[in-house]
Motif scaffolding. Structure first.
Motif, mmCIF file in Angstrom:
data_model
loop_
_atom_site.group_PDB
_atom_site.id
_atom_site.type_symbol
_atom_site.label_atom_id
_atom_site.label_comp_id
_atom_site.label_asym_id
_atom_site.label_seq_id
_atom_site.Cartn_x
_atom_site.Cartn_y
_atom_site.Cartn_z
ATOM 1 N N PHE A 193 68.507 17.883 24.254
ATOM 2 C CA PHE A 193 69.633 18.689 23.767
ATOM 3 C C PHE A 193 69.332 19.171 22.349
ATOM 4 C CE2 PHE A 193 73.662 19.336 21.634
ATOM 5 C CZ PHE A 193 74.441 19.984 22.577
ATOM 6 N N GLY A 236 72.164 19.265 32.110
ATOM 7 C CA GLY A 236 71.961 17.825 32.222
ATOM 8 C C GLY A 236 73.253 17.067 32.454
ATOM 9 N N VAL A 237 73.126 15.935 33.156
ATOM 10 C CA VAL A 237 74.230 14.991 33.282
ATOM 11 C C VAL A 237 73.949 13.904 32.242
ATOM 12 C CG1 VAL A 237 75.494 13.457 34.825
ATOM 13 C CG2 VAL A 237 74.364 15.509 35.735
ATOM 14 N N TYR A 238 74.781 13.856 31.206
ATOM 15 C CA TYR A 238 74.529 12.964 30.076
ATOM 16 C C TYR A 238 75.063 11.572 30.365
ATOM 17 C CZ TYR A 238 73.348 17.318 27.892
ATOM 18 O OH TYR A 238 72.745 18.521 27.613
ATOM 19 N N SER A 239 74.428 10.585 29.730
ATOM 20 C CA SER A 239 74.965 9.235 29.902
ATOM 21 C C SER A 239 75.322 8.601 28.563
ATOM 22 C CB SER A 239 73.984 8.372 30.693
ATOM 23 O OG SER A 239 72.681 8.541 30.201
ATOM 24 N N GLY A 240 75.430 9.424 27.527
ATOM 25 C CA GLY A 240 75.850 8.924 26.222
ATOM 26 C C GLY A 240 76.364 10.076 25.395
ATOM 27 N N ASP A 241 76.889 9.743 24.209
ATOM 28 C CA ASP A 241 77.352 10.786 23.300
ATOM 29 C C ASP A 241 76.180 11.671 22.890
ATOM 30 O OD1 ASP A 241 79.704 9.423 23.475
ATOM 31 O OD2 ASP A 241 79.719 8.706 21.403
ATOM 32 N N ILE A 242 76.509 12.873 22.506
ATOM 33 C CA ILE A 242 75.499 13.822 22.042
ATOM 34 C C ILE A 242 75.769 14.114 20.578
ATOM 35 C CG2 ILE A 242 74.612 16.182 22.321
ATOM 36 C CD1 ILE A 242 74.051 14.362 24.663
ATOM 37 N N THR A 243 74.711 14.185 19.795
ATOM 38 C CA THR A 243 74.869 14.567 18.392
ATOM 39 C C THR A 243 74.318 15.963 18.167
ATOM 40 O OG1 THR A 243 74.747 12.293 17.646
ATOM 41 C CG2 THR A 243 74.249 13.982 16.013
#
Lengths: 357, 357, 357, 357
Positions: A258, A275-282
């Motif tokens: 990302f 994408g399928v995220y599995s956590g927060d994005i910064t």
């Protein structure tokens, strides 16, 4: 009717092929006899307990099959017809559908919107990794397979191809655009192909698996970057002579990709996220021009519905794209647990596995 | 020519009114005698050293004035005409401009794109808090003020109004949309007004200052939320009966407001960001539907150019909107340092300060 | 400087190669030494007196050349650089340009809009069929030719390719669309290529000249229709199994083709018109669903400006498209009158003629 | 069930109030007891035999009513709820619907597209000028009326308001646009209101009836033109100081108004057509810039579906617009033939007639 075999989620790390009754059809449903299906990365998330579904649910959302039975209200189709249905099966009648957001369909919601609510197969209702599949709102979702196309040729349409293309389409790629696609799994490869179909003229594919990068070139990549050997952002800037890309497509679901996408963008560029995220994005401040960059970050869930499926199959039948290279392995439904084992560990260069009941 | 007074950035926390030569005009420039200007939140960032500019630069980017002199190539205008110029002054000729991204204008860049490159006044060239201002690429940037409009009536056009409206426009607000706007400073208030002008039918304004919430109602807010008394996300969900908003506009530039915007969105909704951030931003996984929500996050820098200014002044002259309430204080240029002191500490209910040389 | 040769319009049916002074450059101009140019169908309209221009005007609007001299304000280019400029040369600074309608540029107009005002070369100022060409607003219009591309490879970019592609782009062709293109002259052929690049999967080309239909196939047509042998509307309906097309592109400028386009559309379809008409157009009631069809009729003038040219040359350099087959004949500038004779009578299978001073 | 009264088309110039069986409901239908309905200009076309419908058909397409009965599959609604349904009642499941063209819905068509196929009530199935109405695909079409809104307040939503607004919406009116609307009947008045809601700042309404022009001002017109006293094109050019309008909306369906719209456009402007035409339309060459004007001609059929209705009722309930002035006369269903007489002859300043069974 009698029973059928179906792959069922039991609990975290446990799926089993079980006997289940063949589903009944309601007035708006169709029953299809599945002839080919496949396993998706999302199914692996389910298996690992990272994406919760009900115990006992049949999983899978990529069906090719034959219409076995039609509900009383389902006109325009015939039993015996060969069809596909999209991974996302919109009702058509919710508020979300009626304003063009079919994938956020809240069929049974007060407001008609539900996050990712168009995704029903193998998520909120029984799915496609079974001998039979009940297709709800069948008039919106059954799409006849043109004669002359094999099951495997259209097997990517329900999800992979629709999702990958959406990454290119929703970014509004223009003729002459420069596009980078991070990750060349099945969805990233289809995003690469979609960028080509939309008229991008410099297409850069990033991955670390040589076989995937080789297929990326077949899909339309002009440049490939092995991120295990070079820094992909630096490399993209070299290729674009410092300009950056018009569109960056994220096809993995990780912070690194990302962020790399953001850092590749020219001022005013678009990040299209699949994408399928599995956590927060910064979002790093500098990569975001402090919010002054006229950027767009767009997320897309797989578009579904019969018109979408019709168009994707046209892409195949018109020879604009050939995705058969993505089917690297074949299993019987009886052996699907082994297929999961192979696929979830990404062994043997697997891209997609065809499953035949 | 002789000298003029100009507010100059010296170093962090130090600005001074200095004597500087009145600028010369090149062939494509205009010189305008500034009659009214104002101070922007961005100027305060500059003063505090949070946004770097060169020592000795005249700051300010919101000019109203009289054409004093025109470059040899500048046709279509006359000396003595009353004009404004946008905070963003695009060249019109860069690659960015020629593909419609005027604010990311790279006039002098190899590729023709530069992050926020359209913002020149008080950033990369001398600005408007002075007796005279050189306007580059004058044919693209001078916009005559219609007779009958006062300086103060058009004072918000160059930046505040253009930026605030962009938050509503780039989110593509539709008739019947529900919109929340976080922060009701001058830009947020204009975003509220922009949402109304675009046809939103439920407009929710969030702030904690009662005076600002009162003006928000004048600008078109149907509901106001004082975030110091209630949780704004909970309140938005109450107002929308659990549905969420179609569009959330961020007009502050902080993690809390960015995140609250995301949490207010209905599935498939759009976050339109106007804030100038001073740190990284985190996108929480749950508020992002793991990337499956068909969301859009859009950032917008103030649109500029004479056609934009013409249209904004039309909004004023057609009585669609009256922004005079935003000018709460008035200072002479000689006293501008005091004006900064008031404005930067947000004392005395200040919204915008009119500065007259 | 001394004199140069230039093809000049004298009166209806009379053009002559004359001696004219080499133009001076103003601050924003460039002078280019033309190395290759070509003749357009519009030039033939001028010759026949069907499109009025001033006596003594140099005609032609498709230049490839070398920068000979740059105005004092023209930065970012170097003398000796090989460049093209678009047929349409927008100023960048008019109101039309500043709202994205560069081809309707009113550089010298009170309101900043002028019908087809971006078209200056060989229309309102001296054109490209000469040894030298003055390019106004050079920073907006000069586009360097990438090394490795020949003059002939980029000769279609200034007009034919830009116009043809616009027919596909402005119709907003989507992946999976069915498109018919009426007339396969140079512009129609480029529209066919543009439809392919935008992702259309069924492309139908209509003409009566076998050579043109053969090139149409190379450009991407899946089906070709010889309208001299079959009724094209009937044939389109056969090919689409009665559905009609999503987009019909008119590339001739006649009532028959305009009407046939309408009759080919599916409900809700788009007619994209590129033709230059020479008479009124009739919209038949039945082909228009009495106005209830949610149709769009869009006309497009050739997009210009350096960013457009850059992108089109990228299409060529990335091997997405090869238009060299369109250059069927070559003449020296000294023989340009003969070239007009050949081209205007469409003798010898001519498509485009390369002219070299 | 027993019988109901219904207004039935018998033959050209003959309609009659007849007894008919109250309709049965299928699984996806709803039966509503009509509480208020109205007569549309299109109904008059039907009466005059200008628009063909089957003998015996109940006409009318603008229902407000109470849910009397729900089909077995229709969830999310309750009997006794007060609802409206749009004049256009899309299925949601056809190919047209699934690509966003709900009004061209081919529910029962091979390809899923049908010209104006979303218009079913009083066209292809029994309509709303009756005591009871069967609503097909009820989940897509029933929209609950917010408490506090009267029948008459929402009576324009199903057709007039939706159509008029579409004229403004599909033209993509921007903040600061100048818009002219030709004809200020009920649809033109709603187009005027829609232009205001979309942010147009100069709105010009054309008609010859003083009462209509007076209401046009209430709806948002800044200028009104009585075409019986002055030439409207000349007048529009005066008002715009020779610039022309960004958008011209045709709300009558005649050659004169269509042509006048074209002649009012600035270069690059958009003609948005709402009229139902009864003859061929001519596009004059000069008003069309020979096809070089970058113009768009867009036709729009009334958008329908429950989400559209919800949004329109929000416009009313948020007090953005009050259309009660459009209901000038009231009749019982028993007297509907007299109401047609009044309405079709446009007597007594009639705009719309409320009919109550």
């Amino acid at each position: 009717m009698s029973n059928m075999k179906a792959l069922v989620f039991i609990e975290k790390d446990r799926i089993e092929l079980e006997d289940k009754p063949i589903p009944d059809v309601g007035p708006n449903d169709a029953l299809i006899r599945v002839t080919t299906t496949t396993i998706c990365g999302t199914d692996v998330h389910i298996l690992k307990g990272e994406y919760p579904v009900a115990t006992g649910l049949t999983i899978g959302h990529e069906p090719v099959g034959i219409i076995e039975k039609l509900g009383s209200e389902v006109t325009g189709f015939e039993e015996g017809q060969r069809v596909i249905a999209g991974a996302i099966s919109p009702s058509g009648y919710s508020n979300a559908c009626l304003c063009g957001q079919w994938s956020q369909d809240g069929q049974d919601n007060k407001h008609g919107f539900k996050p990712a609510g168009g995704w029903r197969f193998g998520n909120t209702i029984d799915g496609a990794q079974a001998e039979y599949l009940r297709v709800p709102d069948a008039r919106a979702n059954l799409s006849p397979v043109p004669d002359g196309l094999t099951d495997e040729q259209v097997l990517m349409c329900p999800d992979i191809m629709s999702t990958g293309f959406a990454g290119a389409e929703r970014a509004n790629i223009q003729i002459g655009d420069t596009v980078v696609i991070f990750a060349q799994g099945p969805i990233g490869l289809c995003a690469t192909a979609g960028a080509k179909l939309k008229g991008a003229t410099t297409i850069i594919a990033v991955d670390s698996v040589p076989e995937r990068l080789a297929i990326a070139r077949q899909m339309g990549a002009d440049h490939v970057i092995d991120f295990s050997r070079v820094d992909p952002v630096t490399e993209v800037m070299k290729i674009t002579d410092g300009r950056g890309v018009d569109v960056a497509i994220e096809a993995l679901g990780r912070q690194e990709t990302f962020e790399a996408c953001l850092r590749c963008l020219r001022p005013g560029g678009t990040l299209s996220s699949l994408g399928v995220y599995s956590g927060d994005i910064t979002i790093p401040l500098d990569a975001f021009t402090a919010g002054l960059g006229d950027n767009r970050i767009i997320t897309s869930l797989c578009p579904g519905g019969k018109e979408r499926m019709r168009r994707l199959m046209e892409v195949i039948s018109s020879s604009r794209l050939n995705l058969e290279a993505l089917v690297t392995h074949r299993y019987k439904l009886d052996d699907i647990v082994s297929a999961y084992d192979l696929f979830s560990h990404q062994r043997d260069g697997v891209l997609k596995v065809a499953i035949t009941p």
